[in-house]
Design a protein around this motif. Structure first.
Motif, PDB file in Angstrom:
ATOM      1  N   MET B   1       0.844  -1.197   0.000  1.00 10.09           N
ATOM      2  CA  MET B   1       0.000   0.000   0.000  1.00 10.09           C
ATOM      3  C   MET B   1       0.878   1.246   0.000  1.00 10.09           C
ATOM      4  N   LYS B   2       0.541   2.182  -0.868  1.00 12.69           N
ATOM      5  CA  LYS B   2       1.343   3.394  -0.948  1.00 12.69           C
ATOM      6  C   LYS B   2       0.900   4.356   0.150  1.00 12.69           C
ATOM      7  N   ARG B   3       1.873   4.826   0.933  1.00 12.15           N
ATOM      8  CA  ARG B   3       1.495   5.744   2.014  1.00 12.15           C
ATOM      9  C   ARG B   3       1.253   7.135   1.468  1.00 12.15           C
ATOM     10  N   LYS B   4       0.256   7.799   2.055  1.00 13.80           N
ATOM     11  CA  LYS B   4      -0.060   9.152   1.622  1.00 13.80           C
ATOM     12  C   LYS B   4       1.076  10.079   2.034  1.00 13.80           C
ATOM     13  N   ARG B   5       1.423  10.983   1.158  1.00 19.29           N
ATOM     14  CA  ARG B   5       2.457  11.949   1.517  1.00 19.29           C
ATOM     15  C   ARG B   5       1.900  12.920   2.539  1.00 19.29           C
ATOM     16  N   PRO B   6       2.620  13.156   3.650  1.00 22.05           N
ATOM     17  CA  PRO B   6       2.082  14.086   4.645  1.00 22.05           C
ATOM     18  C   PRO B   6       2.081  15.511   4.080  1.00 22.05           C
ATOM     19  N   ASN B   7       1.109  16.304   4.478  1.00 24.03           N
ATOM     20  CA  ASN B   7       1.137  17.703   4.038  1.00 24.03           C
ATOM     21  C   ASN B   7       2.231  18.459   4.783  1.00 24.03           C
TER      22      ASN B   7
END
Lengths: 156, 340
Positions: B1-7
């Motif tokens: 699963m690709k982790r969401k890039r943090p803002n």
């Protein structure tokens, strides 16, 4: 700094890095000098009047203590005549206020008597006196350019 | 699963934060709240710049205009004022928290110094901002504050000239104060805040106890939730203060007038009280500078221990804690003597 083969002579070499650092330091010092000079220009100040011509002496009755804002001075008329005191506290420059038979500084609580002498600190020196004289047409003049002891009165 | 890039905002935080020290009751959010207040100050300050006129003749009139004529001007000026006042309180309490939890120790000592510089910048911001109001209430504090510079031996007169721009307070003074307030101090504060925040991350994030292992951790999302809540609360408080207790404003400053009474801005009342009891150089310059030096020397002189980090009232830092508490309490007492 290097020591040559014989170990006797010290040869000082200026590396390129040291040379550049030195140049940077010198230009920083030179610029600082310029910036300080730039900031230190004395712009023409908004001066107080150096003297002011007021009303006839009769306008200031015996016992009156009048604030003359244009020259920042108190004009005082007592038994012996007229005299003027600077209204600037000798401590840190606040304008003193008239209290009961004395002057009070609102900033740090110094007190002066009506002759300008310190009654209570933190002020260390008395209020300077300014010359009071009569103009040609008989009006009172306060002149800040001439310092006089407060004991010197204009007797009319 | 690709982790969401943090803002970006998440990115400013460590991914994991120790649970105990991440809690509100360790930091009380004081550093973060100070940052948020600065954000408010920058924003409202920018708006004020559009109307403020930095000249002796027009400054007071332009503040009157912002306050009484321009829509929402009163609110914007009120928020700017209150954010500035609260900043003095939150940064001081932040310093107190850092001392009491030993968070200045070891490699964090550099950040302690950066914080001390920021505290001075906050006070300079507040004093110049206060003077920019250019009304009768500020004139005597401005006169005394600048005359104090003259009492410094050797360099006093030159410093006065640089600060005031003439041989007495006037047109040049207001332009200089304005320049420092909106530009000079803003640049210095910007640099030091970024450095201060960077050092926190570089020194391992929030200071935490080193004796228990493994440490229970929370994710930064949990911390950010608390932070957003704090931002809401602070904003509501600012707006309420701005509306209910608007900053005062009197007529234009005129140093030829006789003041009825002259009080320093509240954060310098203690200096005014000191000045009433002795030599101006000692009371007004040397004592404040000495106190500042004492604060700065905490990690280098008063407590050089490596242990006790993250521990409230740690034994090793007793001397430092007592010193800082004594300084704050003395300042409070001097202030109360003058006010009451």
């Amino acid at each position: 700094m290097k020591i040559d083969n014989t170990g006797k002579h010290k040869i000082y070499t200026l590396t390129r890095r040291a040379f550049l650092n030195l140049s940077l330091l010198i230009s920083a010092a030179a610029s600082s000098w310029g910036i300080i000079k730039f900031l230190s220009y004395k712009a023409p100040e908004e001066r107080l009047l150096s003297f002011i011509t007021l009303n006839q002496p009769q306008a200031y009755h015996l016992g009156s203590v009048t604030y003359i804002r244009e020259v920042k001075a108190w004009l005082i008329h007592d038994q012996e005549g007229f005299y003027a005191l600077s209204s600037t506290c000798t401590h840190l420059g606040c304008t003193i206020n008239l209290g009961e038979e004395r002057f009070d500084c609102p900033c740090h609580g110094s007190q002066f008597d009506l002759a300008g002498r310190v009654l209570k600190g933190p002020a260390a020196s008395p209020l300077p006196g300014y010359q009071v004289r009569l103009s040609d047409d008989g009006r009172i003049v306060i002149d800040r350019r001439v310092s006089v002891p407060p004991s010197q009165r204009l007797d009319i | 699963m690709k982790r969401k890039r943090p803002n970006f905002y998440l990115h400013l935080h460590s991914p994991k934060i120790p649970k105990r020290e991440g809690s509100f009751f360790y930091t009380f959010g004081l550093g973060g709240i100070s940052m948020f207040l600065l954000l408010w100050l920058g924003l409202t300050g920018l708006l004020e710049v559009f109307y403020y006129i930095p000249s002796a003749a027009d400054a007071n009139r332009s503040v009157q205009m912002i306050t009484f004529l321009i829509p929402y001007g009163k609110l914007i000026r009120g928020i700017h004022y209150w954010a500035g006042q609260l900043l003095v309180v939150t940064t001081t309490l932040h310093m107190l928290r850092v001392v009491l939890t030993g968070s200045y120790k070891a490699q964090r000592s550099l950040n302690w110094l950066l914080g001390a510089v920021l505290l001075v910048v906050v006070l300079l911001f507040n004093f110049t901002g206060y003077a920019l109001r250019w009304d009768e209430d500020i004139s005597w504090a401005l006169l005394v504050g600048t005359n104090l510079i003259k009492t410094i031996p050797l360099i006093g007169d030159s410093l006065y000239q640089i600060a005031v721009g003439s041989s007495s307070i006037g047109e040049q003074t207001i332009v200089r104060f304005y320049g420092w307030h909106i530009y000079g101090f803003a640049i210095i504060a910007g640099i030091f805040i970024v450095w201060h925040m960077f050092r926190v991350r570089r020194d391992g994030g929030i200071s935490s106890r080193q004796d228990d292992y493994p440490v229970e951790k929370i994710t930064r999302d949990e911390l950010v939730e608390i932070e957003i809540l704090a931002m809401f609360v602070v904003s509501i408080i600012l707006i309420a203060l701005a509306l209910l207790l608007p900053p005062s404003l009197s007529g234009p400053a005129d140093l030829n007038n006789i003041p009825e009474d002259a009080t320093a801005p509240w954060f310098f009342i203690w200096v005014q009280q000191l000045l009433g009891s002795g030599d101006p150089l000692v009371m007004g310059v040397l004592i404040p500078v000495f106190l500042l030096a004492l604060i700065m020397l905490v990690p280098f002189l008063l407590d050089r221990n490596q242990s006790g980090i993250g521990v409230w009232f740690n034994k090793e830092g007793r001397l430092a804690q007592i010193t800082i508490i004594l300084i704050i309490v003395s300042i409070l007492i001097l202030t109360l003597i003058k006010v009451l």
